[in-house]
Design a protein around this motif. Structure first.
Motif, PDB file in Angstrom:
ATOM      1  N   ILE A 101     -42.007 -19.590 -22.173  1.00  0.00           N
ATOM      2  CA  ILE A 101     -42.914 -20.279 -21.251  1.00  0.00           C
ATOM      3  C   ILE A 101     -44.325 -19.682 -21.298  1.00  0.00           C
ATOM      4  N   ASP A 102     -44.435 -18.391 -21.597  1.00  0.00           N
ATOM      5  CA  ASP A 102     -45.760 -17.786 -21.763  1.00  0.00           C
ATOM      6  C   ASP A 102     -46.478 -18.402 -22.969  1.00  0.00           C
ATOM      7  N   ARG A 103     -45.727 -18.562 -24.047  1.00  0.00           N
ATOM      8  CA  ARG A 103     -46.325 -19.166 -25.236  1.00  0.00           C
ATOM      9  C   ARG A 103     -46.676 -20.633 -24.976  1.00  0.00           C
ATOM     10  N   GLU A 104     -45.819 -21.311 -24.234  1.00  0.00           N
ATOM     11  CA  GLU A 104     -46.068 -22.728 -23.939  1.00  0.00           C
ATOM     12  C   GLU A 104     -47.304 -22.904 -23.059  1.00  0.00           C
ATOM     13  N   ARG A 105     -47.513 -21.991 -22.125  1.00  0.00           N
ATOM     14  CA  ARG A 105     -48.730 -22.050 -21.296  1.00  0.00           C
ATOM     15  C   ARG A 105     -49.961 -21.875 -22.174  1.00  0.00           C
ATOM     16  N   LEU A 106     -49.856 -20.916 -23.098  1.00  0.00           N
ATOM     17  CA  LEU A 106     -50.965 -20.671 -24.029  1.00  0.00           C
ATOM     18  C   LEU A 106     -51.277 -21.928 -24.843  1.00  0.00           C
ATOM     19  N   PRO A 137     -48.376 -28.916 -20.664  1.00  0.00           N
ATOM     20  CA  PRO A 137     -47.949 -27.525 -20.422  1.00  0.00           C
ATOM     21  C   PRO A 137     -46.831 -27.475 -19.401  1.00  0.00           C
ATOM     22  N   PRO A 138     -46.052 -26.411 -19.420  1.00  0.00           N
ATOM     23  CA  PRO A 138     -45.018 -26.254 -18.397  1.00  0.00           C
ATOM     24  C   PRO A 138     -45.696 -25.998 -17.057  1.00  0.00           C
ATOM     25  N   GLN A 142     -44.860 -27.968 -24.782  1.00  0.00           N
ATOM     26  CA  GLN A 142     -43.538 -27.352 -24.671  1.00  0.00           C
ATOM     27  C   GLN A 142     -42.747 -27.525 -25.965  1.00  0.00           C
ATOM     28  N   GLY A 143     -42.229 -26.423 -26.439  1.00  0.00           N
ATOM     29  CA  GLY A 143     -41.506 -26.405 -27.706  1.00  0.00           C
ATOM     30  C   GLY A 143     -40.314 -27.352 -27.690  1.00  0.00           C
ATOM     31  N   CYS A 144     -40.151 -28.088 -28.768  1.00  0.00           N
ATOM     32  CA  CYS A 144     -39.048 -29.050 -28.851  1.00  0.00           C
ATOM     33  C   CYS A 144     -38.764 -29.382 -30.311  1.00  0.00           C
ATOM     34  N   VAL A 145     -37.673 -30.061 -30.512  1.00  0.00           N
ATOM     35  CA  VAL A 145     -37.271 -30.486 -31.856  1.00  0.00           C
ATOM     36  C   VAL A 145     -37.057 -31.995 -31.864  1.00  0.00           C
ATOM     37  N   ALA A 146     -37.833 -32.696 -32.681  1.00  0.00           N
ATOM     38  CA  ALA A 146     -37.539 -34.106 -32.968  1.00  0.00           C
ATOM     39  C   ALA A 146     -36.827 -34.127 -34.309  1.00  0.00           C
ATOM     40  N   THR A 158     -41.093 -20.766 -30.579  1.00  0.00           N
ATOM     41  CA  THR A 158     -42.493 -20.306 -30.617  1.00  0.00           C
ATOM     42  C   THR A 158     -43.358 -21.154 -29.693  1.00  0.00           C
ATOM     43  N   GLY A 159     -42.864 -22.331 -29.308  1.00  0.00           N
ATOM     44  CA  GLY A 159     -43.637 -23.272 -28.500  1.00  0.00           C
ATOM     45  C   GLY A 159     -44.119 -24.476 -29.296  1.00  0.00           C
TER      46      GLY A 159
END
Lengths: 212, 212
Positions: free
Chosen positions: A20-25, A204-205, A29-33, A101-102
């Motif tokens: 979540i820290d990386r996602e804020r940066l 962002p989260p 939000q990290g995801c997989v399609a 990694t985000g």
């Protein structure tokens, strides 16, 4: 995950950095399609089109490709049912790390077996996973045959070729289904983009509790 | 172990987005700092300290850890010399993919064999790789013994334990060497940070030609 903090002004003090820290940066939000479909269905073209679109919008996006994987991590594997399963197992593990990694990770794998894809969903986490069926019939893919592989398969030069003499188990209830037999690439990319957006991955989260 | 050669009919797909595009977005350059050293030498503590430092400075940083890897991608491997080599081979491939997103990847692996680490360097690319020797003697590590592993190894409960009854081949000419027997964690992290900075990884790429 670290202790929840509602303030975005507080710099994370001590302790481990979490996703979540990386996602804020990154503001996403990290995801997989996970793009699944026959050879020639347009998975890679679609992934790279969407990649450009997302990067131009300022998103960290990464295309993770079956062909590239087979040169390195899975260079020891062939195309038997067992090796395909192990290939997808490893791909799922790596996709999960990449998403951690985000980054927005666009995976392009034929991944013909339903059970293998379901395992990837579990590895990545259901809340971070979109199954995208890149749907085109064998007839359409064989007519395109961009790499000449169907021709070779028909000549018996490539055994166990998906759609010819190896099965493709189509997704039953994918998050997105794009018919690339009738839809243009830009339109198909938009449909996946829309789903990523609706699911919140492009924002962002807010708090740890509301992460998708 | 077989040399990767079984995958045929594979063409590498090239998209329009390249790593340099992601690096421009992130304002940094993807790289791998590979922390090698005995169990208990402080690799993970150091990696997580540096991770916090870099994140607070706005960098996308990711700790890639031997323990986590073994639960997933390498869950099928043990601790024989052959399995350790395969473990590090896969870790190197994944580290290269993670760095390809543009992230600063801090890897924490005992990785006792010199040849294995040199292979990782080749996989990642010499220009993107920093070998960091987290240097502490067996005596120091055994005295710390944070997980009680040395005690178990001495009792014969963990066979092939690095430093006890399995070899550790220290780096001959690492990019960074930190003596965690005498240096504090903050100071050691600063030394790695300094090297990352000097090598240019903490700055955006200028032109494709000047990428490190």
């Amino acid at each position: 995950m670290s202790k929840p903090s509602r303030s975005t002004n507080i710099s994370r003090s001590t302790g481990r950095v979490s996703r979540i820290d990386r996602e804020r940066l990154l503001g996403q939000q990290g995801c997989v399609a996970w793009l699944t479909g026959l050879s020639g269905s347009g998975k890679s073209t679609l992934a790279h089109h969407l990649e450009s679109l997302l990067l131009d919008q300022g998103h960290l996006v990464y295309v993770f490709d079956g062909d590239n994987l087979r040169h390195g991590l899975c260079g020891d594997l062939g195309f038997s049912a067992e090796d395909r399963t192990e290939n997808i197992r490893r791909a799922g593990e790596v996709a999960a790390l990449l998403a951690d990694t985000g980054a927005i990770v666009l995976c392009s794998f034929i991944s013909p077996y339903r059970a293998d894809r379901e395992r990837v969903r579990k590895t990545v986490g259901d809340g971070r996973f979109l199954e995208v069926h890149v749907d085109a019939s064998v007839a359409v893919c064989e007519q395109r045959d961009p790499k000449g592989l169907y021709k070779k398969a028909r000549q018996g030069l490539i055994p166990e070729f998906t759609g010819i003499d190896a099965p493709y188990e189509a997704p039953i209830d994918p998050e997105v289904r794009v018919d690339t037999g009738t839809l243009g690439i830009a339109e198909a990319a938009q449909q996946i983009h829309h789903r990523l957006s609706v699911r919140g991955f492009l924002s962002p989260p807010t708090t740890p509790e509301t992460a998708p």
